[in-house]
Design an enzyme around this catalytic site. Structure first.
Site, PDB file in Angstrom:
ATOM      1  N   GLY A 127       2.951  -0.925   8.970  1.00  0.00           N
ATOM      2  CA  GLY A 127       4.031  -1.070   8.010  1.00  0.00           C
ATOM      3  C   GLY A 127       4.938  -2.255   8.246  1.00  0.00           C
TER       4      GLY A 127
ATOM      5  CD  GLU B 104      -2.898   3.371  12.001  1.00  0.00           C
ATOM      6  OE1 GLU B 104      -2.223   3.537  10.964  1.00  0.00           O
ATOM      7  OE2 GLU B 104      -3.563   4.271  12.523  1.00  0.00           O
ATOM      8  N   PRO B 105      -1.485  -2.727  11.760  1.00  0.00           N
ATOM      9  CG  PRO B 105      -1.823  -4.821  12.736  1.00  0.00           C
ATOM     10  CD  PRO B 105      -1.881  -3.345  13.031  1.00  0.00           C
TER      11      PRO B 105
ATOM     12  NE  ARG C 126       3.580  -4.791   3.321  1.00  0.00           N
ATOM     13  CZ  ARG C 126       3.773  -4.246   2.134  1.00  0.00           C
ATOM     14  NH1 ARG C 126       3.907  -5.016   1.080  1.00  0.00           N
ATOM     15  NH2 ARG C 126       3.855  -2.937   1.989  1.00  0.00           N
TER      16      ARG C 126
ATOM     17  NE  ARG D 253       2.853  -4.774  -2.963  1.00  0.00           N
ATOM     18  CZ  ARG D 253       4.011  -5.375  -2.745  1.00  0.00           C
ATOM     19  NH1 ARG D 253       4.243  -6.582  -3.258  1.00  0.00           N
ATOM     20  NH2 ARG D 253       4.939  -4.801  -2.018  1.00  0.00           N
TER      21      ARG D 253
ATOM     22  CB  CYS E  52      -1.088  -3.994 -24.857  1.00  0.00           C
ATOM     23  SG  CYS E  52      -2.016  -5.137 -25.884  1.00  0.00           S
TER      24      CYS E  52
ATOM     25  CE1 TYR F 248      -1.792  -1.449   0.834  1.00  0.00           C
ATOM     26  CE2 TYR F 248      -0.277  -3.121   1.641  1.00  0.00           C
ATOM     27  CZ  TYR F 248      -0.987  -1.955   1.839  1.00  0.00           C
ATOM     28  OH  TYR F 248      -0.907  -1.300   3.041  1.00  0.00           O
TER      29      TYR F 248
END
Length: 460
Positions: free
Chosen positions: A276, A318-319, A321, A358, A389, A419
């Site tokens: 995170g 646990e990297p 991003r 995102r 749309c 992501y």
């Protein structure tokens, strides 16, 4: 306090042009390496990444296009491995996974977290060692659990009482003894967007420490000789830039470790504090120094375990991003430029929420530049929007771009490596873009872009 301590988008109110900070034209051309890939620069006015001109990329591969700076991503893999030497670094595959990323992980000797059978299949398809894979998920299917046991994944992180029973049954059937961890919701509130905060009790992940569910999960696992309980797992959220939350979580996990030792006479050898770690998306963001984070996490674990009379467990992080996010850029071609007088200019591009969900999901903020040339035109407050749309089809909510922006120009959006491709869809039947890796002046496709034939395949 860092802006990452607040939900994404909180800082960003709807602002009229006279309310936003003034910018000089030169600022619009600047490439800030706190946000953009490490090899990015301007050459003859155009943005280059990995020594490759984005105009050439757009001409050869089309737009929208995901561009990944291989040197940037690999360097971050190495930095994590070095900073956490003596611990285990598992890349969180949900951020972005493809065969080539898995090959880079093998080269750099990192582990891998997968959250589905599909992600596991990608890893296995190129020979990634199963022993370096951890299987996550709050609702793992029977097929996913069986496949994980069949290939011998290194860890399974259990997420419910039902899964413990199911896993024990399959392990007995298959005559294997998987190494498991209990995912514990510690009640630590990561100050981030509601959808990416994962350690409070009222959400789908894990087993609560506060209600006693985590302790009961430990009892049930220890009662099954076909399962080997090796540790506890915690993940408090995403886009975090300090260690305060990790310290509280580790302290609470140590309390459970002591309880396990006192009740069962078992000392668990592993502790996984998840990932995170945040990155910079816009000016003013400061990403954490990974060495500082690593040293702080080790100190936290050593302190809480020593004070609790426990041996220090092996640490896992646990990297996701933080490894792949900064090295990714998305290229778009400008189609329509529409001035909404007194408010802002709407810049429509040839992608949108199908290639970057995102902004719509989290209110995420991004930095964008005119990438195909430099400009000395005055800044205009712009909203970069897609072609879907949906009025919520926004790529960059508010950003200054040159007032001479015109159809056919290329825009680049920074920090899209994590992501964006993973969450991509075919909304309005738009094909998913290709992913191209650049390095040393050369480009190669690592994920093929979709075609209309791909969109129609499978329809009867």
């Amino acid at each position: 306090m860092s802006r990452f301590a607040h939900p994404a988008g909180d800082r960003h109110a709807e602002m009229l042009p006279h309310e936003r900070p003034p910018l000089a034209p030169a600022d619009l051309n600047r490439i800030n390496h706190a946000i953009w890939p490490r090899t990015s620069t301007r050459t003859d006015g155009a943005l280059t990444i990995g020594g490759v001109d984005v105009r050439d990329l757009a001409e050869q591969y089309g737009t929208p296009l995901y561009v990944v700076d291989e040197d940037d991503v690999r360097s971050r893999m190495r930095e994590y491995a070095t900073a956490f030497a003596g611990s285990d670094v598992h890349y969180a595959g949900k951020a972005f996974l493809c065969k080539e990323i898995v090959r880079w992980l093998m080269d750099e000797d990192l582990g891998l977290d997968v959250a589905s059978g599909g992600e596991l299949a990608v890893a296995l398809s190129v020979g990634f060692p199963p022993s370096r894979i951890t299987l996550h998920g709050n609702n793992k299917s029977a097929a996913e659990l069986r496949r994980a046991l069949e290939v011998g994944v290194g860890h399974v992180v259990v997420d419910s009482f039902e899964e413990i029973a199911r896993l024990g049954y399959f392990a007995e059937q298959m005559d294997v003894r998987p190494r498991v961890m209990v995912r514990v919701t510690t009640g630590v509130e990561a100050h981030t967007h509601e959808f990416i905060a994962t350690a409070h009790d009222d959400q789908k992940f894990g087993l609560s420490l506060n209600t006693g569910a985590a302790a009961e999960a430990v009892r049930r696992i220890l009662a099954l000789p076909q399962l080997e309980l090796v540790g506890l797992h915690s993940h408090i959220g995403s886009q975090i830039v300090d260690t305060a939350g990790f310290e509280v979580a580790a302290t609470r996990l140590a309390t459970l470790l002591v309880q396990i030792k006192d009740e069962h006479g078992v000392v668990l050898p592993e502790l996984d504090l998840g990932g995170g770690y945040g990155i910079a998306y816009v000016e003013g963001d400061v990403a954490p120094d990974i060495k500082v984070i690593a040293d702080a996490l080790r100190e936290i674990v050593e302190k809480v375990c020593t004070s609790s009379g426990l041996p220090v467990p092996r640490l896992t992080v646990e990297p996701g991003r933080a490894i792949v996010g900064p090295g990714g850029v998305t290229l778009y071609e400008v189609g329509t430029v529409k001035d909404v007088e007194g408010l802002r200019t709407y810049v429509s591009v040839d992608g949108g929420m199908s290639d970057n969900a995102r902004t719509a999901l989290y209110g995420a903020e991004y930095t964008t530049v005119l990438a195909s040339r430099e400009s000395d035109a005055a800044p205009m407050l712009s909203r970069v929007v897609g072609k879907h749309c949906e009025s919520g089809d926004i790529v960059v909510r508010d950003h200054y771009l040159p007032a001479d922006l015109a159809p056919g120009d290329l825009l680049a959006v920074a920090a899209t490596g994590a992501y964006c491709r993973s969450l991509a869809s075919n909304y309005n039947y738009l094909p998913k873009p290709a992913v191209v890796a650049v390095s040393g002046g050369r480009a190669r496709v690592i994920v093929q872009g979709e075609t209309e034939d791909d969109l129609l395949r499978g329809q009867l």
